[in-house]
Design a protein around this motif. Structure first.
Motif, PDB file in Angstrom:
ATOM      1  N   TRP A 259      10.416  13.925 -19.459  1.00  0.00           N
ATOM      2  CA  TRP A 259      10.904  13.200 -20.516  1.00  0.00           C
ATOM      3  C   TRP A 259      11.413  11.782 -19.689  1.00  0.00           C
ATOM      4  N   LEU A 260      11.851  11.763 -18.292  1.00  0.00           N
ATOM      5  CA  LEU A 260      12.153  10.451 -17.599  1.00  0.00           C
ATOM      6  C   LEU A 260      10.740   9.887 -17.372  1.00  0.00           C
ATOM      7  N   ALA A 261       9.621  10.689 -16.932  1.00  0.00           N
ATOM      8  CA  ALA A 261       8.386  10.056 -16.890  1.00  0.00           C
ATOM      9  C   ALA A 261       7.863   9.495 -17.990  1.00  0.00           C
ATOM     10  N   LEU A 262       8.030   9.680 -19.218  1.00  0.00           N
ATOM     11  CA  LEU A 262       7.721   9.174 -20.351  1.00  0.00           C
ATOM     12  C   LEU A 262       8.209   7.852 -20.448  1.00  0.00           C
ATOM     13  N   TYR A 263       9.481   7.717 -19.974  1.00  0.00           N
ATOM     14  CA  TYR A 263      10.385   6.431 -20.495  1.00  0.00           C
ATOM     15  C   TYR A 263      10.496   5.518 -19.382  1.00  0.00           C
ATOM     16  N   LEU A 264      10.378   6.209 -18.026  1.00  0.00           N
ATOM     17  CA  LEU A 264      10.682   5.241 -16.870  1.00  0.00           C
ATOM     18  C   LEU A 264       9.289   4.680 -16.468  1.00  0.00           C
ATOM     19  N   ASP A 265       9.095   3.189 -16.501  1.00  0.00           N
ATOM     20  CA  ASP A 265       7.924   2.561 -16.076  1.00  0.00           C
ATOM     21  C   ASP A 265       8.029   2.188 -14.589  1.00  0.00           C
ATOM     22  N   LEU A 266       7.806   3.169 -13.413  1.00  0.00           N
ATOM     23  CA  LEU A 266       8.259   2.921 -12.255  1.00  0.00           C
ATOM     24  C   LEU A 266       7.129   1.929 -11.728  1.00  0.00           C
TER      25      LEU A 266
ATOM     26  N   LEU B  63       0.725  -1.263  -0.166  1.00  0.00           N
ATOM     27  CA  LEU B  63      -0.156   0.038   0.090  1.00  0.00           C
ATOM     28  C   LEU B  63       0.795   1.254   0.004  1.00  0.00           C
ATOM     29  N   LEU B  64       2.030   1.191   0.719  1.00  0.00           N
ATOM     30  CA  LEU B  64       2.827   2.224   0.901  1.00  0.00           C
ATOM     31  C   LEU B  64       3.512   2.801  -0.569  1.00  0.00           C
ATOM     32  N   LEU B  65       3.816   1.446  -1.349  1.00  0.00           N
ATOM     33  CA  LEU B  65       4.544   1.490  -2.545  1.00  0.00           C
ATOM     34  C   LEU B  65       3.731   2.283  -3.384  1.00  0.00           C
ATOM     35  N   LEU B  66       2.318   1.667  -3.460  1.00  0.00           N
ATOM     36  CA  LEU B  66       1.093   2.167  -4.260  1.00  0.00           C
ATOM     37  C   LEU B  66       1.169   3.940  -4.041  1.00  0.00           C
ATOM     38  N   VAL B  67       1.314   4.079  -2.911  1.00  0.00           N
ATOM     39  CA  VAL B  67       1.176   5.782  -2.523  1.00  0.00           C
ATOM     40  C   VAL B  67       2.290   6.358  -3.316  1.00  0.00           C
ATOM     41  N   ILE B  68       3.524   5.675  -3.016  1.00  0.00           N
ATOM     42  CA  ILE B  68       4.860   6.512  -3.433  1.00  0.00           C
ATOM     43  C   ILE B  68       4.675   6.363  -4.837  1.00  0.00           C
ATOM     44  N   VAL B  69       4.495   5.511  -5.655  1.00  0.00           N
ATOM     45  CA  VAL B  69       4.297   5.341  -7.251  1.00  0.00           C
ATOM     46  C   VAL B  69       3.374   6.456  -7.429  1.00  0.00           C
ATOM     47  N   GLY B  70       2.269   6.573  -6.858  1.00  0.00           N
ATOM     48  CA  GLY B  70       1.181   7.655  -7.321  1.00  0.00           C
ATOM     49  C   GLY B  70       1.745   8.987  -7.202  1.00  0.00           C
ATOM     50  N   GLY B  71       2.561   9.516  -6.065  1.00  0.00           N
ATOM     51  CA  GLY B  71       3.290  10.495  -5.929  1.00  0.00           C
ATOM     52  C   GLY B  71       4.226  10.833  -6.902  1.00  0.00           C
ATOM     53  N   SER B  72       5.184   9.767  -6.904  1.00  0.00           N
ATOM     54  CA  SER B  72       6.263  10.104  -7.905  1.00  0.00           C
ATOM     55  C   SER B  72       5.846  10.354  -9.334  1.00  0.00           C
ATOM     56  N   GLU B  73       4.739   9.591  -9.655  1.00  0.00           N
ATOM     57  CA  GLU B  73       4.432   9.785 -11.139  1.00  0.00           C
ATOM     58  C   GLU B  73       3.838  11.377 -11.174  1.00  0.00           C
ATOM     59  N   ILE B  74       3.252  11.627 -10.534  1.00  0.00           N
ATOM     60  CA  ILE B  74       2.821  12.986 -10.718  1.00  0.00           C
ATOM     61  C   ILE B  74       4.141  14.134 -10.522  1.00  0.00           C
ATOM     62  N   GLY B  75       5.001  13.718  -9.485  1.00  0.00           N
ATOM     63  CA  GLY B  75       6.114  14.633  -9.416  1.00  0.00           C
ATOM     64  C   GLY B  75       7.011  14.490 -10.648  1.00  0.00           C
ATOM     65  N   LEU B  76       7.127  13.524 -11.190  1.00  0.00           N
ATOM     66  CA  LEU B  76       7.960  13.136 -12.635  1.00  0.00           C
ATOM     67  C   LEU B  76       7.327  13.755 -13.515  1.00  0.00           C
ATOM     68  N   ALA B  77       6.011  13.801 -13.756  1.00  0.00           N
ATOM     69  CA  ALA B  77       5.464  14.383 -14.811  1.00  0.00           C
ATOM     70  C   ALA B  77       5.632  15.867 -14.791  1.00  0.00           C
ATOM     71  N   LYS B  78       5.510  16.505 -13.707  1.00  0.00           N
ATOM     72  CA  LYS B  78       5.629  17.935 -13.696  1.00  0.00           C
ATOM     73  C   LYS B  78       7.033  18.411 -13.770  1.00  0.00           C
ATOM     74  N   TYR B  79       7.947  17.587 -13.001  1.00  0.00           N
ATOM     75  CA  TYR B  79       9.391  18.271 -13.216  1.00  0.00           C
ATOM     76  C   TYR B  79      10.444  17.504 -14.000  1.00  0.00           C
ATOM     77  N   LEU B  80       9.945  16.200 -14.431  1.00  0.00           N
ATOM     78  CA  LEU B  80      11.108  15.505 -15.402  1.00  0.00           C
ATOM     79  C   LEU B  80      10.124  14.696 -16.397  1.00  0.00           C
TER      80      LEU B  80
END
Lengths: 166, 274
Positions: free
Chosen positions: A30-37, A11-28
């Motif tokens: 190009w990385l969000a496009l190619y990294l499948d966390l 569950l914690l990992l799900l939350v982290i993944v959700g937060g990371s996806e939003i953060g990556l899409a905003k700040y990086l």
């Protein structure tokens, strides 16, 4: 070495993944496009879990990815369920101790994930963007490299230190 | 529950796959009108994205305000000079507007051009290869409706496709399947610009005998009844004679989607009866 991944941790990992996806899409982006966390974590959980749990976690991470990527719900659900299930069986035959075996396995599973997504889109008569193959190849390499690092960090956090002194 | 399937993982695997497939088929059918599942997923994603946006935005602003003060003086000077220029521009526009108001003939055109807008921040962007939609922190509570046009100072951005009380999902004009009615600045040639998922728009169904030059600006024609007339869309970057009957025309949008942080959403046209 047995690694136990509990429900709370998932569950914690799900939350982290959700937060990371939003953060990556905003700040990086190009990385969000190619990294499948989510995929990296599905592979990790699949590697150290039984097939039933791996499939269930794969589905949860896949649906979460669909919700955050704003694509058809279930698209990554199908692919990541399959990847989780396959990975849980794969660890019986393959050893991924070193850098290159890990890179090879994660990259191959990423390509398989993309192939399943492509097949699903074709099956549902949905448009597939141009350059899908090229994108999948880069995604395989980037996710593979990031996956090796994440695996290493996760192993370091989870596995007990080995004491070699007599 | 999972322990019941430990000995028969294949059964669980097939069940999960089947459920996912059912989910997919329901959505594909709903493309004709029912967007319930997508709407529900947006309902769950929006609060998380809003919270993330709030935290990151506040931290970023605090850092900029109190830590990076080095360029504050220069920035202040630049803004002061820009403000002066804008004031002149406002006066010019005010004069033009009063001239237009005097003429009753222009009342209909005014109704097309003047519209209420709402500034909204982008709270999430789809990072997927298969989708370029993004979310904004304004929804039905702010008076936004489905199909509302979304703009930026550079030009047309897209339209609202899914809406919630606190957020909405926007489809850019460059998305595959989206379209916008356009008119060329010089020749006044009208047509439909279509998105194909790339950074360029395709202008289709323009016959080969029409003269369309590279560098011409495309504006909205208002024919689609979503985007108001006269808004800039983009620049013609390719215009070649097609193999069949129609020309091969590409338009590069003025809006840079990778740098978009805020957008304006048209709430409702001023003077409309709605």
């Amino acid at each position: 070495m047995e690694v136990v991944i509990g429900k709370t941790e998932v569950l914690l990992l799900l939350v982290i993944v959700g937060g990371s996806e939003i953060g990556l899409a905003k700040y990086l982006p190009w990385l969000a496009l190619y990294l499948d966390l989510p995929l990296v974590l599905v592979i990790y959980i699949g590697w150290y879990s039984r097939p039933a749990k791996a499939a269930l976690c794969g589905s949860a991470f896949g649906l979460l990815a669909d919700a955050f990527f704003r694509v058809l719900l279930g698209l990554n659900g199908v692919s990541k369920t399959t990847i989780g299930f396959v990975t849980a069986y794969l660890n019986r035959w393959v050893l991924i101790g070193g850098f290159f075996p890990r890179l090879f396995v994660i990259s191959s599973l990423t390509l398989l994930d993309n192939l399943i997504v492509f097949c699903m889109l074709e099956l549902l008569s949905q448009p597939v963007r141009e350059g899908f193959g090229y994108h999948a190849l880069i995604r395989g390499v980037v996710t593979g490299l990031a996956g090796v690092v994440i695996f290493q960090v996760y192993d370091w956090l989870k596995l007990p230190r080995r004491e070699f002194r007599a | 529950m999972i322990h019941a399937f430990e000995r028969r993982p294949l059964v669980l695997f097939i069940t999960i796959l089947a459920l996912n497939l059912v989910l997919l088929t329901v959505q594909v059918r709903s493309e004709q009108g029912l967007f319930l599942l997508r709407k529900w997923s947006l309902f769950f994603v929006t609060p998380v994205a809003s919270a993330m946006y709030f935290v990151t935005d506040k931290s970023e602003k605090t850092l900029r305000r109190y830590v990076f003060l080095r360029r504050a003086q220069q920035e202040n000077q630049r803004l002061l000079s820009k403000n002066a220029a804008l004031q002149v521009e406002v006066e010019q526009l005010r004069a033009m507007q009063s001239m237009a108001v005097r003429s009753a003939h222009y009342s209909l055109i005014r109704r097309q051009y003047l519209f209420g807008t709402l500034l909204a921040g982008i709270i999430w962007k789809s990072s997927s290869f298969h989708s370029d939609h993004f979310g904004i922190n304004a929804g039905t509570r702010e008076g936004i409706r489905r199909n509302a046009a979304v703009l930026s100072p550079e030009g047309v951005v897209g339209r609202v496709v899914t809406i919630e009380p606190f957020g909405a999902e926007v489809e850019p004009i460059t998305s595959r399947g989206s379209a916008v009615g356009g008119v060329l600045s010089r020749t006044r040639l009208q047509g439909v610009l279509q998105g194909n998922g790339s950074n360029l728009l395709e202008w289709k169904l323009i016959p080969n005998h029409e003269r369309v030059k590279v560098g011409e600006v495309a504006y909205t024609s208002g024919a689609d009844r979503i985007y108001p007339k006269g808004l800039p869309i983009g620049l013609v970057v390719k215009s070649e004679r097609g193999e069949m009957v129609y020309r091969d025309i590409s338009v590069r949008p003025f809006v840079d989607y990778s740098r978009l942080e805020e957008v304006m959403v048209i709430t409702k046209p001023i003077g409309s009866r709605e």
